[in-house]
Write an enzyme that holds these catalytic residues in place. Sequence first.
Site, PDB file in Angstrom:
ATOM      1  N   HIS A  71       4.055   4.786  -4.763  1.00 57.64           N
ATOM      2  CA  HIS A  71       5.022   4.414  -5.808  1.00 57.64           C
ATOM      3  C   HIS A  71       4.857   2.964  -6.241  1.00 57.64           C
ATOM      4  O   HIS A  71       5.152   2.618  -7.383  1.00 57.64           O
ATOM      5  CB  HIS A  71       6.464   4.741  -5.395  1.00 57.64           C
ATOM      6  N   HIS A  73      32.615  13.467  -0.260  1.00 57.60           N
ATOM      7  CA  HIS A  73      32.843  13.888   1.126  1.00 57.60           C
ATOM      8  C   HIS A  73      32.678  15.407   1.222  1.00 57.60           C
ATOM      9  O   HIS A  73      33.202  16.117   0.370  1.00 57.60           O
ATOM     10  CB  HIS A  73      34.253  13.498   1.584  1.00 57.60           C
ATOM     11  N   MET A  87       0.834  -1.207   0.000  1.00 58.45           N
ATOM     12  CA  MET A  87       0.000   0.000   0.000  1.00 58.45           C
ATOM     13  C   MET A  87       0.869   1.257   0.000  1.00 58.45           C
ATOM     14  O   MET A  87       1.031   1.921   1.023  1.00 58.45           O
ATOM     15  CB  MET A  87      -0.954  -0.026   1.180  1.00 58.45           C
TER      16      MET A  87
HETATM   17  P1  NAD Z   1      -0.452   0.195   9.444  1.00 57.32           P
HETATM   18  O1  NAD Z   1      -0.909  -1.169   9.087  1.00 57.32           O
HETATM   19  O2  NAD Z   1       0.874   0.684   9.029  1.00 57.32           O
HETATM   20  O3  NAD Z   1      -0.504   0.351  11.051  1.00 57.32           O
HETATM   21  C1  NAD Z   1      -1.668   0.143  11.820  1.00 57.32           C
HETATM   22  C2  NAD Z   1      -1.253  -0.081  13.274  1.00 57.32           C
HETATM   23  O4  NAD Z   1      -2.445  -0.082  14.076  1.00 57.32           O
HETATM   24  C3  NAD Z   1      -0.556  -1.421  13.489  1.00 57.32           C
HETATM   25  O5  NAD Z   1       0.696  -1.210  14.112  1.00 57.32           O
HETATM   26  C4  NAD Z   1      -1.536  -2.182  14.382  1.00 57.32           C
HETATM   27  O6  NAD Z   1      -0.921  -3.042  15.292  1.00 57.32           O
HETATM   28  C5  NAD Z   1      -2.298  -1.062  15.103  1.00 57.32           C
HETATM   29  N1  NAD Z   1      -3.619  -1.460  15.617  1.00 57.32           N
HETATM   30  C6  NAD Z   1      -4.575  -2.149  14.952  1.00 57.32           C
HETATM   31  N2  NAD Z   1      -5.648  -2.332  15.749  1.00 57.32           N
HETATM   32  C7  NAD Z   1      -5.381  -1.746  16.967  1.00 57.32           C
HETATM   33  C8  NAD Z   1      -6.098  -1.584  18.194  1.00 57.32           C
HETATM   34  N3  NAD Z   1      -7.316  -2.097  18.369  1.00 57.32           N
HETATM   35  N4  NAD Z   1      -5.507  -0.918  19.219  1.00 57.32           N
HETATM   36  C9  NAD Z   1      -4.250  -0.401  19.059  1.00 57.32           C
HETATM   37  N5  NAD Z   1      -3.533  -0.513  17.902  1.00 57.32           N
HETATM   38  C10 NAD Z   1      -4.094  -1.180  16.869  1.00 57.32           C
HETATM   39  O7  NAD Z   1      -1.634   1.165   8.941  1.00 57.32           O
HETATM   40  P2  NAD Z   1      -1.701   2.754   8.749  1.00 57.32           P
HETATM   41  O8  NAD Z   1      -0.666   3.445   9.550  1.00 57.32           O
HETATM   42  O9  NAD Z   1      -3.138   3.081   8.991  1.00 57.32           O
HETATM   43  O10 NAD Z   1      -1.338   2.949   7.220  1.00 57.32           O
HETATM   44  C11 NAD Z   1      -2.147   2.326   6.206  1.00 57.32           C
HETATM   45  C12 NAD Z   1      -1.354   2.080   4.943  1.00 57.32           C
HETATM   46  O11 NAD Z   1      -1.018   3.295   4.301  1.00 57.32           O
HETATM   47  C13 NAD Z   1      -0.078   1.315   5.194  1.00 57.32           C
HETATM   48  O12 NAD Z   1       0.018   0.244   4.299  1.00 57.32           O
HETATM   49  C14 NAD Z   1       1.002   2.335   4.930  1.00 57.32           C
HETATM   50  O13 NAD Z   1       2.177   1.749   4.375  1.00 57.32           O
HETATM   51  C15 NAD Z   1       0.340   3.304   3.952  1.00 57.32           C
HETATM   52  N6  NAD Z   1       0.916   4.642   4.133  1.00 57.32           N
HETATM   53  C16 NAD Z   1       2.218   4.859   3.748  1.00 57.32           C
HETATM   54  C17 NAD Z   1       2.809   6.076   3.968  1.00 57.32           C
HETATM   55  C18 NAD Z   1       4.263   6.297   3.566  1.00 57.32           C
HETATM   56  O14 NAD Z   1       4.794   5.485   2.823  1.00 57.32           O
HETATM   57  N7  NAD Z   1       4.949   7.341   4.050  1.00 57.32           N
HETATM   58  C19 NAD Z   1       2.100   7.109   4.577  1.00 57.32           C
HETATM   59  C20 NAD Z   1       0.793   6.861   4.966  1.00 57.32           C
HETATM   60  C21 NAD Z   1       0.221   5.617   4.739  1.00 57.32           C
END
Ligand code: NAD
Length: 438
Positions: free
Chosen positions: A304, A427, A301
Site C-alpha cells: 500500500h 455496540h 516496504m
Molecule cells: P524484516 O526486516 O521484517 O525481518 C527480518 C528479521 O530477520 C529481523 O528481525 C532481523 O533481526 C532478522 N535477522 C537478520 N539476520 C539474521 C540472522 N543472521 N540470524 C537470525 N535473525 C536474523 O524482513 P522480512 O520479514 O524478510 O520482510 C521483508 C519486508 O517485506 C519487510 O519490510 C516487511 O514489512 C515486508 N512485508 C510486509 C508484509 C505485511 O505487511 N503483512 C508481509 C510480508 C513482507
Amino acid sequence: MSSLIIIGAGPGGYKTALHAAKHGLKVTIFEAGHVGGTCLNVGCIPTKTYVHSASFAEAVERQPQVVEQLRGGVETLLSHPNITLVRERASFVDAHTVETPSGQRYTAENIIIATGSSTKYIPVEGVDSPYVVDSTGLLALKELPKRLCIIGAGVIGMEFASVFNRFGSEVTVVEFLKECLPAIDSDIAKRLRKQMEKQGIKFYMGAGVKSLSPATVPDGSPTGSISVTFEQKGKELSVEADVVLMATGRKPNTEGLNLEALGITLERNGAIPVNEHFEIENCKSSNCKCYAIGDVNGRQMLAHAAEYQGLHVVNHILGIEDHIRFDVMPAAIFTTPEAACVGPSEDQLKEAAVPFECHKAFFRANGKALAMGETEGMVKLCCEPNEGRLLSCHAYGAHAADLVQEATAYITLGATLSQLRETVHIHPTLSEILIETN
Ligand code: NAD
C-alpha cells in the site's frame, strides 16, 4: 498528451498506471514476469490464501486459482486505451529513454521505477543448499515440511511460522534480536510471541545464525535434512529441519536497470535515493524526471505504501495537490492472532523524548471479543498529554488490522483521543476496544 513510462507492474506500478491513464497520461508499462508483482503472485495474496485455508493441501490447491483470478483482473485493468503493456524487461538508455532486450527503444517525459525487492540472504556457509528457500520457494512446496526452521522473526518469518504451525509442521524460529517484529510495540510483540509459543512454535531469540549444513547421523552420513547452527548467550546450538525459510529482510531490485545511465549513487542498502516527491536524487541528467516508488526506494516496504507513492507521483506530474500522509503508514502482520500498528511505538516515543501518555485496553474485557471467543489481544494508544492528539495505535488480537485502520483515520486527520472517545461506536463491536482504553 504527457507521456509516462513505468518499469514494473506490481501494486505500485499497475495502480499508478491506471491512475495516470484515467487522468489522460499516455502510459507504457514494462513487466518481464507476471502482472501483479510479488504481492499478488508470491506475497500478500498467496499468504493470505494460506491463512484462510483449513489445511496445507487446500491452500496448495486454492492458491493458483486465487492468484490467476486476480491476475486476470489486473490484465483487464491494464487494457485501458491509454496504457500499453510491454512484456519485456526495460533498462535505461538515458533519463527519457529505455530499451528492451529485443532492441526496441521507448521514450517518455517521465519515468517511474517500480521494480520491487527480493529476498536478502544472510552471508553464511550453506545458504545455497537446496533445503534453504525464501517465501516464494516455501509457497511453491507441494508437500508439507515436517520440520520447518525459519531464520528471522520479522513480518515474513512470523506470518509463515503461524500458518505452517497451524498446518502441522514443527516450526522453530531463530531470531537475532531480543524480540520479534521490531516495528511493533515491544510489549505487544512479546505477548504475540508468547501466544505463538503456546500454540507450539519454538523461538530462539537473541540468536545469530552462523552456518547451515546437511545434518549428519552419528556415523557421519547425511540425513537428507539441514542443520541450522546459531549462537545464543555465548553457546553454540543447532536445530535440524527439512526446510529452512530465509526471512531476514529484502533488498531493492535495481539489477539490469542500467542506472549508470542516470549516474546516480545508490544508498548503502541498495535503495534508489528519492526526495519527498519520490523523484530520484542526484541524477546526472539536468532535465531528469525519473521517480522510484515502492520497495525499490527502501522507504516503506509495503504494497500500500508503493500504491500511494505512485498516486502522489502522478499528482505531482499533473500539478495536483494532495494531502497523503506518508508519515502515517499503517501495517499489519497476518499471524494468528493478527497484529498491526500505525505511528511510533511507545519505546520510539520515549527515545525521541516526545511528551505523551499511553492508554491500553484488553480484548478479554470487550463483549464482542468474548462472544467471538477471541479474548487474546490488546490495544495500546499513545497520544499527546491530556487525551490530546492521537500519535499511534499498536494492537494484536482478532481483526487488529481493522482497529488500527480506524485509528489511522483519526491520526491522519489530526484528531485527539478525546474526539475518538466522543465518536459514537456501535455496540457490540471490537471497535469499542479503542474507546475502552483506560
Ligand atoms: P524484516 O526486516 O521484517 O525481518 C527480518 C528479521 O530477520 C529481523 O528481525 C532481523 O533481526 C532478522 N535477522 C537478520 N539476520 C539474521 C540472522 N543472521 N540470524 C537470525 N535473525 C536474523 O524482513 P522480512 O520479514 O524478510 O520482510 C521483508 C519486508 O517485506 C519487510 O519490510 C516487511 O514489512 C515486508 N512485508 C510486509 C508484509 C505485511 O505487511 N503483512 C508481509 C510480508 C513482507
